[in-house]
Scaffold this motif. Structure first.
Motif, PDB file in Angstrom:
ATOM      1  N   MET A  76       2.005   0.487   0.968  1.00 40.58           N
ATOM      2  CA  MET A  76       0.635   0.104  -0.049  1.00 40.58           C
ATOM      3  C   MET A  76       0.402  -1.238  -0.098  1.00 40.58           C
ATOM      4  N   VAL A  77       1.520  -2.149  -0.296  1.00 36.79           N
ATOM      5  CA  VAL A  77       1.420  -3.486  -0.620  1.00 36.79           C
ATOM      6  C   VAL A  77       1.006  -4.151   0.795  1.00 36.79           C
ATOM      7  N   ALA A  78       1.339  -3.546   1.771  1.00 34.96           N
ATOM      8  CA  ALA A  78       0.954  -4.142   3.246  1.00 34.96           C
ATOM      9  C   ALA A  78      -0.636  -3.714   3.317  1.00 34.96           C
ATOM     10  N   LEU A  79      -0.995  -2.540   3.039  1.00 37.26           N
ATOM     11  CA  LEU A  79      -2.376  -2.254   3.047  1.00 37.26           C
ATOM     12  C   LEU A  79      -3.404  -3.203   2.318  1.00 37.26           C
ATOM     13  N   LEU A  80      -2.816  -3.239   1.017  1.00 32.50           N
ATOM     14  CA  LEU A  80      -3.595  -4.268  -0.013  1.00 32.50           C
ATOM     15  C   LEU A  80      -3.738  -5.560   0.514  1.00 32.50           C
ATOM     16  N   ILE A  81      -2.666  -6.371   1.327  1.00 34.67           N
ATOM     17  CA  ILE A  81      -2.905  -7.572   1.953  1.00 34.67           C
ATOM     18  C   ILE A  81      -3.673  -7.371   2.814  1.00 34.67           C
ATOM     19  N   SER A  82      -3.689  -6.453   3.898  1.00 33.39           N
ATOM     20  CA  SER A  82      -4.542  -6.538   5.109  1.00 33.39           C
ATOM     21  C   SER A  82      -6.018  -6.279   4.594  1.00 33.39           C
ATOM     22  N   ALA A  83      -6.221  -5.307   3.708  1.00 33.63           N
ATOM     23  CA  ALA A  83      -7.607  -5.575   3.106  1.00 33.63           C
ATOM     24  C   ALA A  83      -8.089  -6.596   2.647  1.00 33.63           C
ATOM     25  N   GLY A  84      -7.291  -7.263   1.779  1.00 32.11           N
ATOM     26  CA  GLY A  84      -7.779  -8.513   1.283  1.00 32.11           C
ATOM     27  C   GLY A  84      -7.973  -9.591   2.224  1.00 32.11           C
TER      28      GLY A  84
END
Length: 182
Positions: free
Chosen positions: A11-19
């Motif tokens: 989830m953290v990796a997904l949020l960082i990628s989306a950002g």
């Protein structure tokens, strides 16, 4: 617990990628906008206002709200108005609206909340047959008072005249007046 940690890291990796992708695309679209600084430094070119030329025509149109008629008149621009701009002409003719303006033709309009001068009726005034300008029951103007007394008229004619007989011209008045006396 290890399964929850894997989900958390995902989830953290997904949020960082989306950002990252959001920031990247925002920067791309921002760079394609026009530079506001170039608009601030641009000079505004003011075109000269059109002015009336000699021989131009000014057309006056008076519209009467109540009867729907129009009265038109026209004048050639004399030396006084040569060189007038639209705004200067509007100052000169404050009660008129400029419908169109060019250097050789101007149309000015005015709306009157009433009827034009072309409306007449025959009625009674102080016991005599009279010609009025206007419409029966409205503000009207006495134009001509005849020497025909209402008392000598047939009853049906007198009742018609009490209500007012609408006519279209003064010639029609002359014919009706002649008929009342015979």
């Amino acid at each position: 617990m290890p399964k929850k940690i894997v989900i958390f890291i995902f989830m953290v990796a997904l949020l960082i990628s989306a950002g990252f992708f959001f920031g990247y695309y925002s920067a791309m679209f921002e760079s394609k906008k026009p530079d506001d600084r170039s608009l601030k430094n641009a000079e505004t070119i003011q075109l000269p206002e059109e002015t009336l030329k000699p021989g131009a025509r000014i057309i006056f149109i008076t519209r009467y709200k109540e009867c729907g008629h129009e009265k038109r008149s026209e004048m050639l621009v004399d030396e006084k108005y040569v060189g007038y701009t639209k705004s200067r002409l509007q100052e000169e003719f404050k009660e008129w609206k400029i419908e169109s303006f060019s250097n050789n033709r101007v149309i000015l309009t005015k709306l009157i909340d009433g009827i034009c001068e072309e409306h007449y009726y025959i009625g009674l005034y102080e016991g005599y047959v009279a010609l009025f300008q206007g419409k029966p029951g409205k503000d009207s103007k006495l134009l001509e008072l005849t020497d025909i007394k209402a008392g000598i008229l047939k009853e049906e004619d007198r009742k018609l005249l009490e209500r007012g007989i609408v006519i279209n011209s003064k010639d029609e008045f002359l014919k009706i007046r002649e008929g009342l006396t015979h």
